[in-house]
Design an enzyme around this catalytic site. Sequence first.
Site, PDB file in Angstrom:
ATOM      1  N   VAL A   1       5.606  15.450   2.327  1.00  0.00           N
ATOM      2  CA  VAL A   1       5.609  16.337   1.174  1.00  0.00           C
ATOM      3  C   VAL A   1       4.398  17.263   1.223  1.00  0.00           C
ATOM      4  O   VAL A   1       3.282  16.820   1.490  1.00  0.00           O
ATOM      5  CB  VAL A   1       5.613  15.523  -0.145  1.00  0.00           C
ATOM      6  CG1 VAL A   1       5.447  16.437  -1.351  1.00  0.00           C
ATOM      7  CG2 VAL A   1       6.903  14.725  -0.267  1.00  0.00           C
TER       8      VAL A   1
ATOM      9  N   ASP B   1      14.674   2.961  -6.303  1.00  0.00           N
ATOM     10  CA  ASP B   1      13.441   2.815  -5.516  1.00  0.00           C
ATOM     11  C   ASP B   1      12.249   3.071  -6.441  1.00  0.00           C
ATOM     12  O   ASP B   1      11.407   3.910  -6.193  1.00  0.00           O
ATOM     13  CB  ASP B   1      13.462   3.815  -4.353  1.00  0.00           C
ATOM     14  CG  ASP B   1      12.424   3.500  -3.284  1.00  0.00           C
ATOM     15  OD1 ASP B   1      11.825   2.408  -3.341  1.00  0.00           O
ATOM     16  OD2 ASP B   1      12.194   4.349  -2.406  1.00  0.00           O
TER      17      ASP B   1
HETATM   18  N1  LIG Z   1       7.453  16.735  -7.542  1.00  0.00           N
HETATM   19  C1  LIG Z   1       6.309  16.227  -7.065  1.00  0.00           C
HETATM   20  N2  LIG Z   1       5.131  16.549  -7.623  1.00  0.00           N
HETATM   21  C2  LIG Z   1       3.970  16.053  -7.141  1.00  0.00           C
HETATM   22  N3  LIG Z   1       3.896  15.203  -6.096  1.00  0.00           N
HETATM   23  C3  LIG Z   1       5.028  14.815  -5.516  1.00  0.00           C
HETATM   24  C4  LIG Z   1       6.299  15.295  -5.950  1.00  0.00           C
HETATM   25  N4  LIG Z   1       7.256  14.757  -5.178  1.00  0.00           N
HETATM   26  C5  LIG Z   1       6.614  13.954  -4.306  1.00  0.00           C
HETATM   27  N5  LIG Z   1       5.281  13.985  -4.487  1.00  0.00           N
HETATM   28  C6  LIG Z   1       4.261  13.245  -3.716  1.00  0.00           C
HETATM   29  O1  LIG Z   1       4.714  13.006  -2.412  1.00  0.00           O
HETATM   30  C7  LIG Z   1       4.845  11.607  -2.189  1.00  0.00           C
HETATM   31  C8  LIG Z   1       6.053  11.326  -1.302  1.00  0.00           C
HETATM   32  O2  LIG Z   1       7.221  11.821  -1.914  1.00  0.00           O
HETATM   33  P1  LIG Z   1       8.523  10.929  -2.039  1.00  0.00           P
HETATM   34  O3  LIG Z   1       9.596  11.777  -2.616  1.00  0.00           O
HETATM   35  O4  LIG Z   1       8.177   9.670  -2.722  1.00  0.00           O
HETATM   36  O5  LIG Z   1       8.885  10.696  -0.523  1.00  0.00           O
HETATM   37  P2  LIG Z   1       8.907   9.390   0.396  1.00  0.00           P
HETATM   38  O6  LIG Z   1      10.354   9.117   0.599  1.00  0.00           O
HETATM   39  O7  LIG Z   1       8.222   9.874   1.594  1.00  0.00           O
HETATM   40  O8  LIG Z   1       8.202   8.291  -0.337  1.00  0.00           O
HETATM   41  C9  LIG Z   1       4.946  11.017  -3.564  1.00  0.00           C
HETATM   42  O9  LIG Z   1       4.556   9.681  -3.586  1.00  0.00           O
HETATM   43  C10 LIG Z   1       4.038  11.907  -4.357  1.00  0.00           C
HETATM   44  O10 LIG Z   1       2.688  11.553  -4.173  1.00  0.00           O
END
Ligand SMILES: Nc1ncnc2c1ncn2[C@@H]1O[C@H](COP(=O)(O)OP(=O)(O)O)[C@@H](O)[C@H]1O
Length: 524
Positions: free
Chosen positions: A138, A290
């Site tokens: 991300v 999750d």
């Molecule tokens: N909309 C968002 N705003 C801020 N941070 C985000 C957002 N989406 C994801 N993140 C950050 O990126 C990290 C990884 O995203 P996530 O969707 O959980 O993917 P993964 O499947 O890799 O865990 C999150 O734990 C968070 O810290």
Amino acid sequence: MSDVGAALRLVRAGWIMVREGVVAALPGDQLAGLPKFGWRVARLFTRRRALRAGRSDRLAAAIARLGPSYVKLGQFLATRPDVVGNDIALDLALLQDRMETFPMADSVAAIEGSLGRPVGELFLSLGEPVAAASIAQVHAAEVDRDGTPTKVAVKVIRPGVRRAFQRDLQSYFLAARLQEHYIPATRRLRPVEVTRTLAQTTKIEMDLRLEAAALSELGENTREDPGFRVPAVDWARTGRDVLTLEWIDGIKMSDVEAMAAAGHDLKAIAANLVQSFLRHTLRDGFFHADMHPGNLFVEQDGTIVGVDFGITGRLGKKERRFLAEILYGFITRDYRRVAEVHFEAGYVPRIHNVDAFAQAIRAIGEPIHGQPAETISMARLLTLLFEVTDLFDMQTRTELVLLQKTMVVVEGVARTLDPHFNMWKTSEPVVGEWIRQNLGPRGILEDAREGVGAFVSLARQAPELAHRAERLSREIDAMAENGLRFDENTARAIGKAEARATRWGRVALWVIALALVWIAIRLG
Ligand SMILES: Nc1ncnc2c1ncn2[C@@H]1O[C@H](COP(=O)(O)OP(=O)(O)O)[C@@H](O)[C@H]1O
Ligand SMILES: [Mg+2]
């Protein structure tokens, strides 16, 4: 050719698991014959260092060497205690899905390939990755919203992960087939089918358009709900390999100290989390599967924001009724009712005795009622329940297992926020409200217990009863027109019997037949 490749990769994976002591940590004493011999040999080849480590450390070491597809396999099996057993599932759940970030150039290539436009045109700026896991990473970025620079989160699929997973999947299928063939005792767990489910869920996870759709669906469901929301999807900047979301400014729920320091009411947040989850599950039949604290943010006003919708669960109306009644049955200690619900739903075959089943359920429920409410875990109760139902040949309901696993996580998060968290008191408003709305008129909870039980049962059957009544009334109309009529088989059977029977016997058969019609009409 590909089978040879799959076999070679499987051998390599097996070797790594042997060396890291994963195989040695399996309960080999329960095996017999060739598999047991293999297990003994595997122990000989285990690294010394690994033998001193605990099982979860061994797993972590092996999976780190095996790569992203095995992280996914591990995470998936963590949700299937029915397949790997509770202990191993718990160890697998501890596996951290954090990995090295991949280079900016790869992200740019993935974004441009997926959206067909240059990054400079899509974003005002694209920052370095903020987090990376097995499937994606991300970035923080900025977009132009009507002249205002606005912060967004951009999730990008790891380059090559789809191909790598397809390749490793062939090894998993091979392993599953071998297992079914050589260890018949495990056939009941249907390893090939489990692998097929893994393939399906991961395919969904690796297509970020589907994650966007899940976010959007849950967003719509929860639009009116206080205290819970999901980030808005930027569909114009979303494709198979890219997902762009509203940036969430909040504290991660994994950082309890920061939440306390910011002055959040942790007890209220714990209750809000559990109630939100139950509302999504019971009311909408669609839940985030999750919900670990790394995927949950708390905003300044205490609103919980969920991210990471790669894995979601759905519960049909029937499963929701089942769940509500089971929970309600346990709360009211009506074990017979809990047992009946299993039979009515068709989950436990009719060959089993309801009372014996109710007895097994009492064995779960009674010890719980002796304890102070805050120590009673709903997730643990469901876990025990599935263990007992297994004794009565209950078919594994994948959606219920996923729900139970998620509940373990959600309840765990709530307890880290509030050590005295009372799951039952917290869930009552949501479960009770759902029952009132769906299984009877308002105020049903205040009714006498028997009354409630009977009504709930009737309400559950209402659609079937209505259907039966409708069919019967059509039959009766037809009878009035054409005289009495049986279906062909009945008539033929009576005819055959008639030929053999005496005159009195014939009369008796017709009396029975007419009595059946009369009973049917009465029931209608
Ligand atoms: N909309 C968002 N705003 C801020 N941070 C985000 C957002 N989406 C994801 N993140 C950050 O990126 C990290 C990884 O995203 P996530 O969707 O959980 O993917 P993964 O499947 O890799 O865990 C999150 O734990 C968070 O810290
Ligand atoms: Mg995540």
